[in-house]
Scaffold this motif. Sequence first.
Motif, short mmCIF file in Angstrom:
data_model
loop_
_atom_site.label_atom_id
_atom_site.label_comp_id
_atom_site.label_asym_id
_atom_site.label_seq_id
_atom_site.Cartn_x
_atom_site.Cartn_y
_atom_site.Cartn_z
N TRP A 71 1.00 -1.59 -0.15
CA TRP A 71 0.27 0.30 -0.11
C TRP A 71 0.77 1.17 -0.13
O TRP A 71 0.84 2.51 -0.34
N VAL A 72 1.88 1.43 1.09
CA VAL A 72 2.93 2.28 1.02
C VAL A 72 3.92 2.70 -0.15
O VAL A 72 4.03 4.32 -0.86
N PRO A 73 4.19 1.56 -0.91
CA PRO A 73 4.55 1.70 -2.33
C PRO A 73 3.39 2.66 -3.69
O PRO A 73 4.47 3.14 -4.56
N ALA A 74 2.84 1.90 -3.42
CA ALA A 74 1.03 2.29 -4.87
C ALA A 74 1.26 3.71 -3.64
O ALA A 74 1.27 4.53 -5.13
N LEU A 75 0.95 4.46 -2.84
CA LEU A 75 0.81 5.74 -2.48
C LEU A 75 1.94 6.66 -3.03
O LEU A 75 2.11 7.89 -3.64
N ILE A 86 1.64 14.01 -0.13
CA ILE A 86 0.05 12.90 0.19
C ILE A 86 -0.21 12.91 2.00
O ILE A 86 1.01 12.49 2.23
N HIS A 87 -1.01 13.55 2.41
CA HIS A 87 -1.27 12.45 3.95
C HIS A 87 -2.07 11.39 3.38
O HIS A 87 -3.46 11.84 2.77
N SER A 88 -1.71 10.10 3.61
CA SER A 88 -2.63 8.25 3.34
C SER A 88 -3.98 8.87 3.92
O SER A 88 -4.40 7.23 4.18
N GLY A 89 -4.12 9.72 5.21
CA GLY A 89 -5.14 9.07 6.02
C GLY A 89 -4.79 7.82 7.12
O GLY A 89 -4.25 8.82 8.28
N SER A 105 -1.04 6.70 10.08
CA SER A 105 -0.64 7.94 8.96
C SER A 105 0.68 7.97 8.77
O SER A 105 2.30 7.34 9.23
N HIS A 106 0.41 8.28 7.11
CA HIS A 106 1.78 8.88 6.49
C HIS A 106 2.10 9.90 5.99
O HIS A 106 0.91 9.88 5.21
N ASP A 111 8.22 13.88 -4.53
CA ASP A 111 9.26 12.45 -5.31
C ASP A 111 8.96 11.34 -4.84
O ASP A 111 9.67 10.53 -5.39
N GLY A 112 8.30 10.86 -3.69
CA GLY A 112 7.13 9.73 -3.80
C GLY A 112 8.40 9.00 -1.59
O GLY A 112 8.29 8.19 -0.91
N THR A 113 9.01 10.64 -1.25
CA THR A 113 9.87 9.86 -0.26
C THR A 113 9.20 10.54 0.93
O THR A 113 7.84 10.59 1.59
N VAL A 114 8.54 9.21 2.40
CA VAL A 114 8.53 8.93 3.45
C VAL A 114 8.65 9.57 4.57
O VAL A 114 9.69 9.46 4.61
#
Length: 286
Positions: A71-75, A86-89, A105-106, A111-114
């Motif tokens: 899931w996180v890689p998809a976001l 993005i805030h994932s909720g 939450s993430h 650039d895709g960095t968490v």
Amino acid sequence: MTDAPAPPLIALVEMTSGIDPDANLRTMDRALGAAAAAGATMAFFPEMSVLLDRDRTRSAAHIGTEGDSSWVPALQAMAQARGLWIHSGSMPFLSDDGSRRINRSHVIAADGTVVAAYDKIHMFDVSLPSGESWSESSSYAGGESLVVVGTPIGMLGLSICYDLRFPELYRALVERGAEVIAIPAAFTVSTGEAHWHVLQRARAIENGCHVVAAAQAGTHADGRSTYGHSLAVGPWGEILGESTASGVAGDTYARLVLAPIDGAATARARQSIPIDRSRANRRLIL
């Protein structure tokens, strides 16, 4: 004299998430495309955006540790593709030892960095006058850490849903530098009708912060109903944006609420009512 730049625009994504994570992720990707087209800098999703299922046996087939989840890689890929923060909720995961679930939450950079993650601290263990009964702590472990992270809309403090009822949490986030507070939620209809707006506006006013609260809305595949009314609230308590959709159903639904986040408004609110200075000067009579 040049005009001041326009404040950054956020998109709150109101959803009716269901029991199929892949379907929810497709909905989220479509919503991000719309947010990017509207000029948003950052998009916020509701609590349990990727999977909303109160059947703990059925949902177990989808929930693993974060390290084992796609899931996180998809976001992250969506953030890169859309050029959006993005805030994932939030999403459900298993703790690393597999003993409990966590509601996490993430915050993901464009650039895709968490850049941050937060685990919901307060568990929703209640028996409501409506007859609903919820016991999150029977499956979920509460988090223990406060999180404030730098973003293009300012210093962002993280919280989730039931955390809203604990003002001391938000005071602590502001003391750590928060200027904007995220409160993704899946509020019940009965508690939403009674408390949603007043609590969101109170957290904004008492802290001189913007509050951004993306919410679940409508009738979900697991049988529950949620209140919706995703809100963006300014630091003076004014509602900057709100979703008023009702009667929606199905995991393909998403509605955008766009709102500006003006850092100067935060400074004005805190200068007008200097709560921090008053707090420092107070004398308690016990």
